[in-house]
Write a protein that holds these residues in place. Structure first.
Motif, PDB file in Angstrom:
ATOM      1  N   THR A  70       0.547  -1.252   0.094  1.00  0.00           N
ATOM      2  CA  THR A  70      -0.004   0.085  -0.006  1.00  0.00           C
ATOM      3  C   THR A  70       0.747   1.323   0.034  1.00  0.00           C
ATOM      4  O   THR A  70       0.684   2.134  -0.574  1.00  0.00           O
ATOM      5  CB  THR A  70      -1.246  -0.050   1.326  1.00  0.00           C
ATOM      6  OG1 THR A  70      -1.564  -1.457   1.239  1.00  0.00           O
ATOM      7  CG2 THR A  70      -1.899   1.187   1.130  1.00  0.00           C
ATOM      8  N   ARG A  71       1.858   1.247   0.816  1.00  0.00           N
ATOM      9  CA  ARG A  71       2.895   2.594   0.697  1.00  0.00           C
ATOM     10  C   ARG A  71       3.471   2.650  -0.316  1.00  0.00           C
ATOM     11  O   ARG A  71       3.852   3.780  -0.783  1.00  0.00           O
ATOM     12  CB  ARG A  71       3.893   2.275   1.954  1.00  0.00           C
ATOM     13  CG  ARG A  71       3.140   2.497   3.366  1.00  0.00           C
ATOM     14  CD  ARG A  71       4.014   2.573   4.504  1.00  0.00           C
ATOM     15  NE  ARG A  71       4.921   3.619   4.514  1.00  0.00           N
ATOM     16  CZ  ARG A  71       5.890   3.612   5.224  1.00  0.00           C
ATOM     17  NH1 ARG A  71       6.640   2.626   5.724  1.00  0.00           N
ATOM     18  NH2 ARG A  71       6.839   4.689   5.099  1.00  0.00           N
ATOM     19  N   THR A  74       1.596   4.399  -3.046  1.00  0.00           N
ATOM     20  CA  THR A  74       1.521   5.933  -2.780  1.00  0.00           C
ATOM     21  C   THR A  74       2.869   6.781  -3.189  1.00  0.00           C
ATOM     22  O   THR A  74       2.940   7.979  -2.995  1.00  0.00           O
ATOM     23  CB  THR A  74       1.258   6.375  -1.209  1.00  0.00           C
ATOM     24  OG1 THR A  74       2.586   6.019  -0.512  1.00  0.00           O
ATOM     25  CG2 THR A  74       0.385   5.560  -0.550  1.00  0.00           C
ATOM     26  N   TRP A  76       6.343   5.494  -2.424  1.00  0.00           N
ATOM     27  CA  TRP A  76       7.588   5.449  -1.794  1.00  0.00           C
ATOM     28  C   TRP A  76       8.314   4.454  -2.295  1.00  0.00           C
ATOM     29  O   TRP A  76       7.916   3.516  -2.817  1.00  0.00           O
ATOM     30  CB  TRP A  76       7.122   4.947  -0.286  1.00  0.00           C
ATOM     31  CG  TRP A  76       6.797   6.073   0.757  1.00  0.00           C
ATOM     32  CD1 TRP A  76       5.634   6.512   0.934  1.00  0.00           C
ATOM     33  CD2 TRP A  76       7.791   6.969   1.492  1.00  0.00           C
ATOM     34  NE1 TRP A  76       5.768   7.623   1.866  1.00  0.00           N
ATOM     35  CE2 TRP A  76       7.127   7.864   1.977  1.00  0.00           C
ATOM     36  CE3 TRP A  76       9.057   6.900   1.414  1.00  0.00           C
ATOM     37  CZ2 TRP A  76       7.784   8.685   2.881  1.00  0.00           C
ATOM     38  CZ3 TRP A  76       9.871   7.724   2.316  1.00  0.00           C
ATOM     39  CH2 TRP A  76       9.092   8.486   2.910  1.00  0.00           C
ATOM     40  N   ASP A 211       8.447   9.158  -7.846  1.00  0.00           N
ATOM     41  CA  ASP A 211       9.047   8.523  -6.607  1.00  0.00           C
ATOM     42  C   ASP A 211      10.243   9.185  -6.454  1.00  0.00           C
ATOM     43  O   ASP A 211      10.554   9.316  -5.289  1.00  0.00           O
ATOM     44  CB  ASP A 211       9.619   7.006  -7.281  1.00  0.00           C
ATOM     45  CG  ASP A 211       8.644   6.204  -7.439  1.00  0.00           C
ATOM     46  OD1 ASP A 211       7.370   6.524  -8.078  1.00  0.00           O
ATOM     47  OD2 ASP A 211       8.676   4.929  -7.577  1.00  0.00           O
TER      48      ASP A 211
END
Ligand code: SAM
Ligand code: GLN
Length: 287
Positions: A70-71, A74, A76, A211
Motif C-alpha cells: 500500500t505504501r 503511494t 514510496w 518517486d
C-alpha cells in the motif's frame, strides 16, 4: 481489476499475485519489487525466496506485506520501505536523507578501481557521499586505501558512517561535514577525487519520476538553474587538492558530457581524459 485470489497464500502465490497487482498499477519492475518487499517481511534475502516457495507466511507477515505494498503504491521507493539497497558488491542501508544508490553509479566505481589498482596506499576523496555507496565500495575493494567522504548534510553523513561500519571499512575512512572542499584540512591532497554531485537542472524537476521528485532529498538532486552548478564549482576549486598525476572522476547526467568536458577544459591545471560510458552506452563519467 486485481488478479484472482488464490486459495492458499504460499510465498509463490503471494509473489505471483503481487507482481500482477503491481503491474496493473503501472509499477515497472513489478516482479523485483514484489520480491524485495516480501523478502524484507520474511527477513531473508530475495535470492532465498525460491527455496521457500511453498511456505505459508503467517497472518501477521501477510498484513505487513500488504501494508508495504500500500505504501509503495503511494509512491514510496522500495529501497526506503525496506531500508537498504544493493550496490556494486555490498549492501547499503538507506533512509530518506540519502539518495538511493543507482546502478549507473557503479560505472564510476569500476573506473575508479581500475585506476586505483596499481597505486600503493592511495588517498581518495568522495565529495557528496550520501549513503557512502561510492566511498565505502572503494575502501572495501582497495584494501590499502584511505577514503575521505564529505557531505553538506549531517544526516546523510550519519548514514554513510553507519554503512562504513557495517561493511568493516570505517577504520580506513574519514567523514567530514561541509560544503565541497571547505571541511578538508589545510594542505590535504588526494590521488583520486570522485563525485556524483547533484545534477538535475531546476527546470527539469517537473519531469522527474514522482518517486524520485517527491521522496528523494532535494539537496541530493538540485544542480542549480542549468544542472551544472556543482561541476563549475568543483572544476574551479579542485586543482590544489589533487596530487600531481591524480585523477578526478565526475558522474554526469545523460546529456551533460559536452558541457562538463568544457568546464574541465577551462582549467589549465586539469587534463581531460576519456568520458566513460555506462552499461546503457550513455556517457556517464567525465575524467
Ligand atoms: N554519492 C552518493 C551516490 O552516488 O549515491 C550520493 C550522491 S547525491 C547525487 C549528491 C550528494 O551531495 C548528496 O548526498 C548531497 O547531500 C550532497 N551535497 C549537496 N550539496 C553539497 C555541497 N554543497 N557540498 C557537499 N555535498 C553536497
Ligand atoms: N541519477 C539521479 C536521477 O536521475 C540523479 C542523481 C544526481 O543528481 N546526481 O534521479
Amino acid at each position: 481489476m486485481p488478479p484472482p485470489t488464490p486459495t492458499v497464500w504460499t510465498v509463490r502465490a503471494l509473489l505471483v499475485w503481487t507482481t500482477e497487482f503491481l503491474k496493473t498499477k503501472g509499477v515497472e519492475a513489478a516482479k523485483l519489487e514484489a520480491e524485495l518487499l516480501l523478502a524484507h517481511v520474511l527477513q531473508t534475502d530475495r535470492t532465498y525466496l525460491t527455496m521457500r516457495f511453498d511456505e505459508e507466511p503467517t497472518d501477521a507477515e501477510r498484513a505487513k506485506y500488504k501494508e508495504l505494498i500500500t505504501r509503495r503504491l503511494t509512491g514510496w521507493p522500495v529501497a526506503y520501505l525496506v531500508g537498504s539497497r544493493g550496490f556494486y558488491l555490498l549492501n547499503f542501508d538507506v533512509n530518506p536523507a540519502v539518495l538511493i544508490p543507482r546502478s549507473d553509479t557503479e560505472t564510476l566505481v569500476g573506473e575508479a578501481l581500475t585506476r586505483l589498482k596499481p597505486l600503493t596506499a592511495p588517498a581518495v576523496l568522495d565529495i557528496g557521499t550520501g549513503s557512502g555507496c561510492i566511498a565505502v565500495s572503494l575502501a572495501h575493494q582497495k584494501k590499502d586505501s584511505h577514503v575521505t567522504a564529505t557531505d553538506v548534510s549531517p544526516d546523510a553523513l550519519a548514514v554513510a558512517k553507519h554503512n562504513a561500519t557495517k561493511n568493516n571499512v570505517a577504520g580506513r575512512m574519514t567523514f567530514l561535514q561541509g560544503d565541497l572542499f571547505a571541511p578538508l584540512p589545510a594542505g590535504a591532497t588526494f590521488d583520486m577525487i570522485v563525485s556524483n554531485p547533484p545534477y538535475i537542472a531546476q527546470s527539469e524537476f517537473a519531469d522527474l519520476a514522482p518517486d524520485v521528485r517527491d521522496h528523494e532529498p532535494r539537496t541530493a538532486l538540485d544542480g542549480g538553474p542549468d544542472g551544472l552548478a556543482f561541476y563549475r564549482r568543483i572544476a574551479a576549486a579542485v586543482g590544489p587538492f589533487l596530487k600531481p598525476g591524480g585523477s578526478l572522476l565526475l558522474e554526469i547526467g545523460w546529456k551533460q558530457d559536452a558541457a562538463v568536458r568544457a568546464l574541465v577544459a577551462e582549467q589549465p591545471e586539469l587534463e581531460l581524459g576519456p568520458t566513460i560510458k555506462d552499461m546503457g552506452k550513455t556517457p556517464r563519467v567525465v575524467t
